[in-house]
Every structure is written in C-alpha cells, then in structure tokens.
Scaffold this motif. Structure first.
Motif, PDB file in Angstrom:
ATOM      1  N   CYS A  48       0.786  -1.363   0.026  1.00 53.99           N
ATOM      2  CA  CYS A  48       0.159   0.252   0.125  1.00 53.99           C
ATOM      3  C   CYS A  48       0.934   1.196   0.042  1.00 53.99           C
ATOM      4  CB  CYS A  48      -0.980   0.109   1.246  1.00 53.99           C
ATOM      5  SG  CYS A  48      -0.256   0.140   2.690  1.00 53.99           S
ATOM      6  N   PHE A  49       0.125   2.321  -0.099  1.00 52.09           N
ATOM      7  CA  PHE A  49       0.994   3.678   0.155  1.00 52.09           C
ATOM      8  C   PHE A  49      -0.005   4.641   0.563  1.00 52.09           C
ATOM      9  CE2 PHE A  49      -0.786   3.322  -4.243  1.00 52.09           C
ATOM     10  CZ  PHE A  49      -1.477   4.648  -4.570  1.00 52.09           C
ATOM     11  N   PHE A  50       0.547   5.651   1.300  1.00 52.45           N
ATOM     12  CA  PHE A  50      -0.268   6.722   1.962  1.00 52.45           C
ATOM     13  C   PHE A  50      -0.167   8.340   1.546  1.00 52.45           C
ATOM     14  CE2 PHE A  50       1.639   3.170   4.525  1.00 52.45           C
ATOM     15  CZ  PHE A  50       0.459   2.652   4.989  1.00 52.45           C
ATOM     16  N   ASP A  51      -0.281   8.417   0.273  1.00 48.08           N
ATOM     17  CA  ASP A  51      -0.048   9.539  -0.164  1.00 48.08           C
ATOM     18  C   ASP A  51      -1.277  10.569   0.038  1.00 48.08           C
ATOM     19  OD1 ASP A  51       2.074   8.457  -1.420  1.00 48.08           O
ATOM     20  OD2 ASP A  51       1.424   8.968  -3.579  1.00 48.08           O
ATOM     21  N   TYR A  52      -2.430  10.190   0.630  1.00 48.37           N
ATOM     22  CA  TYR A  52      -3.389  10.888   0.804  1.00 48.37           C
ATOM     23  C   TYR A  52      -4.158  10.852   2.046  1.00 48.37           C
ATOM     24  CZ  TYR A  52      -2.935  11.733  -4.169  1.00 48.37           C
ATOM     25  OH  TYR A  52      -2.378  12.164  -5.528  1.00 48.37           O
ATOM     26  N   PRO A  53      -4.730  11.682   2.626  1.00 50.31           N
ATOM     27  CA  PRO A  53      -5.262  11.390   4.256  1.00 50.31           C
ATOM     28  C   PRO A  53      -6.572  10.441   4.049  1.00 50.31           C
ATOM     29  CG  PRO A  53      -6.025  13.645   3.336  1.00 50.31           C
ATOM     30  CD  PRO A  53      -4.777  13.047   2.480  1.00 50.31           C
ATOM     31  N   ILE A  54      -6.731   9.591   4.974  1.00 50.83           N
ATOM     32  CA  ILE A  54      -8.037   8.885   5.109  1.00 50.83           C
ATOM     33  C   ILE A  54      -8.537   9.057   6.644  1.00 50.83           C
ATOM     34  CG2 ILE A  54      -8.775   6.526   5.222  1.00 50.83           C
ATOM     35  CD1 ILE A  54      -6.440   5.743   3.412  1.00 50.83           C
ATOM     36  N   ARG A  55      -9.577   9.438   6.864  1.00 51.67           N
ATOM     37  CA  ARG A  55     -10.154   9.614   8.061  1.00 51.67           C
ATOM     38  C   ARG A  55     -11.322   8.892   8.206  1.00 51.67           C
ATOM     39  NH1 ARG A  55      -8.693  14.245  10.443  1.00 51.67           N
ATOM     40  NH2 ARG A  55      -9.707  13.333  12.416  1.00 51.67           N
ATOM     41  N   ASP A  56     -11.891   8.404   9.257  1.00 53.54           N
ATOM     42  CA  ASP A  56     -13.101   7.826   9.837  1.00 53.54           C
ATOM     43  C   ASP A  56     -14.026   8.757   9.925  1.00 53.54           C
ATOM     44  OD1 ASP A  56     -12.118   5.233   9.832  1.00 53.54           O
ATOM     45  OD2 ASP A  56     -11.666   5.230  11.917  1.00 53.54           O
ATOM     46  N   LEU A  57     -15.420   8.509   9.588  1.00 54.16           N
ATOM     47  CA  LEU A  57     -16.403   9.261   9.975  1.00 54.16           C
ATOM     48  C   LEU A  57     -17.041   9.126  11.614  1.00 54.16           C
ATOM     49  CD1 LEU A  57     -18.823   9.039   6.771  1.00 54.16           C
ATOM     50  CD2 LEU A  57     -17.239  11.029   7.392  1.00 54.16           C
ATOM     51  N   ALA A  58     -16.844   8.190  11.879  1.00 55.31           N
ATOM     52  CA  ALA A  58     -17.263   7.977  13.384  1.00 55.31           C
ATOM     53  C   ALA A  58     -16.607   8.719  14.269  1.00 55.31           C
ATOM     54  CB  ALA A  58     -17.117   6.417  13.879  1.00 55.31           C
ATOM     55  N   GLY A  59     -17.317   9.687  15.088  1.00 55.71           N
ATOM     56  CA  GLY A  59     -16.637  10.285  16.165  1.00 55.71           C
ATOM     57  C   GLY A  59     -16.283  11.854  15.624  1.00 55.71           C
ATOM     58  N   SER A  60     -16.490  11.921  14.200  1.00 58.22           N
ATOM     59  CA  SER A  60     -16.434  13.337  13.408  1.00 58.22           C
ATOM     60  C   SER A  60     -17.814  14.125  13.863  1.00 58.22           C
ATOM     61  CB  SER A  60     -16.122  13.220  12.285  1.00 58.22           C
ATOM     62  OG  SER A  60     -17.175  12.498  11.712  1.00 58.22           O
ATOM     63  N   THR A  61     -17.781  15.540  13.469  1.00 61.80           N
ATOM     64  CA  THR A  61     -18.814  16.371  13.720  1.00 61.80           C
ATOM     65  C   THR A  61     -19.265  16.781  12.438  1.00 61.80           C
ATOM     66  OG1 THR A  61     -18.066  17.125  15.968  1.00 61.80           O
ATOM     67  CG2 THR A  61     -19.575  18.445  14.514  1.00 61.80           C
ATOM     68  N   LEU A  62     -20.664  16.556  12.167  1.00 58.85           N
ATOM     69  CA  LEU A  62     -21.332  16.892  10.996  1.00 58.85           C
ATOM     70  C   LEU A  62     -22.202  18.127  11.255  1.00 58.85           C
ATOM     71  CD1 LEU A  62     -22.298  16.070   7.918  1.00 58.85           C
ATOM     72  CD2 LEU A  62     -24.062  14.731   9.148  1.00 58.85           C
ATOM     73  N   GLY A  63     -21.617  19.244  10.452  1.00 59.65           N
ATOM     74  CA  GLY A  63     -22.808  20.675  10.678  1.00 59.65           C
ATOM     75  C   GLY A  63     -23.537  20.414   9.618  1.00 59.65           C
ATOM     76  N   ILE A  64     -24.757  20.496   9.647  1.00 60.35           N
ATOM     77  CA  ILE A  64     -25.734  20.736   8.569  1.00 60.35           C
ATOM     78  C   ILE A  64     -26.509  22.128   8.445  1.00 60.35           C
ATOM     79  CG2 ILE A  64     -27.859  19.619   7.793  1.00 60.35           C
ATOM     80  CD1 ILE A  64     -27.370  17.157   9.404  1.00 60.35           C
ATOM     81  N   ILE A  65     -26.407  22.815   7.389  1.00 60.64           N
ATOM     82  CA  ILE A  65     -26.962  23.857   7.010  1.00 60.64           C
ATOM     83  C   ILE A  65     -28.311  23.837   6.205  1.00 60.64           C
ATOM     84  CG2 ILE A  65     -26.661  26.301   6.190  1.00 60.64           C
ATOM     85  CD1 ILE A  65     -23.606  26.285   6.714  1.00 60.64           C
ATOM     86  N   GLY A  66     -29.186  24.006   7.051  1.00 59.61           N
ATOM     87  CA  GLY A  66     -30.936  23.511   6.522  1.00 59.61           C
ATOM     88  C   GLY A  66     -31.578  22.406   7.235  1.00 59.61           C
TER      89      GLY A  66
END
Length: 325
Positions: A143-161
């Motif tokens: 594998c290689f790690f050129d670009y970031p990978i992040r989980d969604l669990a535990g992150s904050t989702l801001g919704i406008i509307g």
C-alpha cells in the motif's frame, strides 16, 4: 378548474429532457392535449405558453413578461422543489397557482451527499487516480499513504438547512456514529438549544453540508469570511443550490488549505462554462464536481413524475396541492 367546451385543456411541458426519458410522465385523469418541448430557450417561453392552461417546467424560467400573453394559464407545475425560476408575485397577481414537488429526494440526495463525503474523507478519487498513474507499482509495497484517510465515526457533521433533506442526512450521520449539529440561521439568535449558532458550527464541524434554499439571504452564505472561521479544515459539501457558496472564495480556500476538501453537485451556471471557477478546481485531488445528479436516482425521478401528475390531475378536479404562492 372546469374544462372548457371549446377544446381539451392544453398542458405544455417546456423542458422534458430534464427528466429521464424512461420516466412515464402524462396526466391520466382528464381529456387534454399534451404539448412537449424537449428544451425551451428563454425567448421562446412567451409564445409556447400563450395558449396553455397548465405549464410544466423544471429549469426554464417563467417571468412576468412571458405571462402577459398567457390569458388561459391557471397552473404552473414546477418539476422540482425549488421555485426561483418562477415569478411568484406575477403569478399571484394573475391568479395563477404555482405548485412544486416535495419529499421525492429524501433518499437520493442524502445518499449522494454521503457518497461525496466518503469519497473525500477517504480520498477515494485521489487514490484511484494515483493507481491509474502507476503509483502502486512505484511504491514497491502492499500500500501507500499519499493522501489522508479519516473515519466518519466520532467526527462532527454540521448541517445547514433543517428541512426534510437536512434531517435525512442527520439520521444517516447519527447511524454512522457522527455528532450532528444543525446551524441556526446566519445572523440570527434565539432559535433554541437544538440549533448551533452559525459561526460556531463553522468553527467546530469536521464536515459541513448545505441543504438550504437559494434566497437573497442565503446567496453566498459561505464566503471568504466564513472559510476563515473553519478551524478544523472541514470538508464542504453542496448538494443544495449553486450560489450558496462564493465559488471564487471556495477555490482560494481549497488551494490555501483552509478546508480539507469539497464535493459539489451544483454550480451557479449549469452547465458551467470552461472558465467557470469550479472548472478550474478539477485538477485538485480533494475536489469533486458532479453534474447536478444528486436528485436523479431512477426511483426518485419516477416519484417526482408521479407526484407531478397527481398535482395536475388534482388541480383539474378543483384541488390545489403543494401550492407555493
């Protein structure tokens, strides 16, 4: 509405090609003449609706000058939720009912929203392009790690509307283990504990997704000043309307690293010309532009068409549905 004895009601559709050709779209409950145009230029609208009783439009604007000669027109059925293409004040003054489509996209738009979120949060398209360029072979390991990978669990989702689409997105986010915030209206306080002040949402969200209508108060609601508040370098997703975001400021925020990425399904000009600000971002690995198709699952389009036919059939019986003016 009573059918005239002189002729059947004339139903004029101005832009049939904006709805999939596989979709069945024809009123059934009353005698009528259906006149279908695949597309209509703005300078053709007045002549094409002049003898119409009912007009169906999706994206073709119907303005006051075009209405002046449409003496028989009683209903404009908009084959979409947004009605900014219609001069509502002029229609009201002439006794023309305007109805729209509601609730048909509660699955397709949230699914597309999260498709963009997943692709950006895990750098899917960036890795795909890297593999196509031969980067995997160059890496010389599994594998290689050129670009970031992040989980969604535990992150904050801001919704406008906070309409049906925003709330559908919220349910998906919660199911994925995200903390969900709804933005208070920009510049407004006192909306209650269920809403996060607009600026605070910008500061604390890992992902911000837009599901607001385009109105004077929401045009360019996200611009340079708002990008400067985004401390967590969030993803910005817009499956709402072109014009909610200052597109030039978006490019500057992406290239400077103020935000981590952006996924857009809408633009201020559709289709965007080659020199449009969004077209200049397509070289970036953290930007995705799709051609206003978040709404366009086969199931959603048929639901839209069925609802449109129901609105027209009901109007002919004297029942008004989904009236916006």
């Amino acid at each position: 509405m009573t059918e005239t004895a002189a002729r059947p009601l004339r139903v004029v559709m101005l832009d049939r090609e904006t709805i999939s050709p596989e979709t069945v779209l024809r009123p059934q409950a009353f005698p009528h003449e259906l006149v279908v145009y695949q597309r209509t230029a703005r300078d053709e609208v007045a002549a094409r609706i002049a003898d119409a009783d009912i007009v169906v439009t999706n994206k073709v604007p119907v303005r006051a000058d075009a209405l002046e000669g449409a003496a028989r027109l009683k209903l404009i059925a908009v084959a979409a939720t947004g009605t900014d293409v219609i001069d509502l004040a002029a229609c009201t003054a002439r006794g023309i009912t305007v109805s729209n489509i509601r609730g048909y996209a509660v699955h397709t738009v949230p699914e597309h929203t999260f498709a963009l979120i997943f692709a950006l949060r895990r750098s899917i398209t960036a890795y795909l392009e890297a593999v196509r360029r031969g980067r995997w072979q160059e890496a010389g390991q599994f594998c290689f790690f050129d670009y970031p990978i992040r989980d969604l669990a535990g992150s904050t989702l801001g919704i406008i509307g906070d309409g049906s689409l925003g709330r559908s997105v919220a349910r998906v986010g919660e199911a994925l283990g995200m903390k969900v915030l709804f933005a208070a209206h920009k510049g407004r306080t006192g909306m209650g504990s269920l809403y996060t002040p607009f600026e605070d949402l910008l500061r604390t969200s890992d992902i911000i997704t837009l599901h607001a209508p385009l109105r004077p108060a929401t045009r360019n609601m996200i611009g340079a000043a708002e990008f400067a508040l985004m401390e967590r370098r969030p993803l910005l997703i817009n499956t709402g309307r072109g014009g909610l975001v200052d597109e030039v400021a978006l490019g500057e925020a992406l290239r400077s690293g103020q935000i981590g990425g952006a996924g857009f399904d809408v633009a201020t000009a559709e289709p965007p010309p080659a020199d449009h600000p969004l077209m200049g971002l397509l070289d970036l690995p953290n930007f995705i532009l799709t051609p206003h198709v978040a709404w366009a699952s086969r199931e959603a389009i048929q639901s839209l068409a069925d609802q449109l036919v129901d609105i027209i059939d009901a109007f002919q019986r004297g029942e008004k549905r989904n009236v916006v003016n």
